[in-house]
Scaffold this motif. Structure first.
Motif, short mmCIF file in Angstrom:
data_model
loop_
_atom_site.label_atom_id
_atom_site.label_comp_id
_atom_site.label_asym_id
_atom_site.label_seq_id
_atom_site.Cartn_x
_atom_site.Cartn_y
_atom_site.Cartn_z
N ASN A 1 87.14 0.34 7.42
CA ASN A 1 85.94 0.14 7.79
C ASN A 1 85.73 0.21 9.48
O ASN A 1 84.56 0.02 10.11
CB ASN A 1 85.18 -1.39 7.50
CG ASN A 1 84.91 -1.19 5.93
OD1 ASN A 1 84.72 -0.14 5.33
ND2 ASN A 1 85.00 -2.35 5.22
N THR A 2 86.68 0.53 10.01
CA THR A 2 86.65 0.78 11.51
C THR A 2 85.91 1.76 11.78
O THR A 2 86.03 2.99 11.22
CB THR A 2 88.29 0.70 11.82
OG1 THR A 2 88.74 1.95 11.40
CG2 THR A 2 89.06 -0.48 11.65
N GLU A 3 85.16 1.59 12.85
CA GLU A 3 84.36 2.55 13.53
C GLU A 3 84.76 3.28 14.87
O GLU A 3 85.35 2.56 15.58
CB GLU A 3 82.84 2.03 13.94
CG GLU A 3 82.24 1.57 12.55
CD GLU A 3 80.79 0.89 13.27
OE1 GLU A 3 80.37 0.97 14.17
OE2 GLU A 3 80.21 -0.02 12.37
N GLN A 4 84.61 4.51 14.93
CA GLN A 4 84.93 5.03 16.02
C GLN A 4 84.10 4.81 17.23
O GLN A 4 82.83 4.65 16.90
CB GLN A 4 84.56 6.75 15.93
CG GLN A 4 85.80 7.15 14.65
CD GLN A 4 87.19 7.23 15.27
OE1 GLN A 4 87.43 7.20 16.48
NE2 GLN A 4 88.20 7.16 14.15
N PRO A 5 84.72 4.54 18.39
CA PRO A 5 83.72 4.22 19.87
C PRO A 5 82.66 5.23 19.81
O PRO A 5 82.80 6.74 19.59
CB PRO A 5 84.80 4.30 20.85
CG PRO A 5 85.94 5.14 20.47
CD PRO A 5 85.83 4.90 18.76
N VAL A 6 81.39 5.01 20.03
CA VAL A 6 80.62 5.97 20.40
C VAL A 6 79.89 5.79 22.01
O VAL A 6 79.86 5.02 22.57
CB VAL A 6 79.22 5.65 19.58
CG1 VAL A 6 78.03 6.53 19.74
CG2 VAL A 6 79.30 5.32 18.17
#
Length: 80
Positions: A5-10
């Motif tokens: 569930n880790t999100e990529q930095p936007v």
């Protein structure tokens, strides 16, 4: 274990925006470089080169153009 569930930095801006920002900064720096100089080391001697077209017309125009490019770079919609 990796968390899936880790999100990529936007990033706020896209590559196109950063490219225009760098171009704008280079144009502003070039304007300030053209504005520099023209003085005299001797206080008794007045150097007329301080009033040439490069320092009076070209350099301020480049700085204003660079600021316009920076505004465009900030307001441009990054392509997704």
């Amino acid at each position: 274990m990796k968390n899936e569930n880790t999100e990529q930095p936007v990033f706020l801006f896209g590559k196109r925006n950063y490219t225009f920002m760098i171009i704008g900064l280079m144009v502003i720096a070039l304007g300030f470089i053209f504005m520099a100089g023209g003085g005299s080391d001797d206080p008794e001697f007045f150097n007329e080169e301080i009033y040439n077209w490069q320092r009076i017309r070209l350099a301020p125009t480049l700085v204003i153009l660079g600021l316009g490019i920076e505004i465009y770079a900030i307001l441009a919609n990054p392509k997704k």
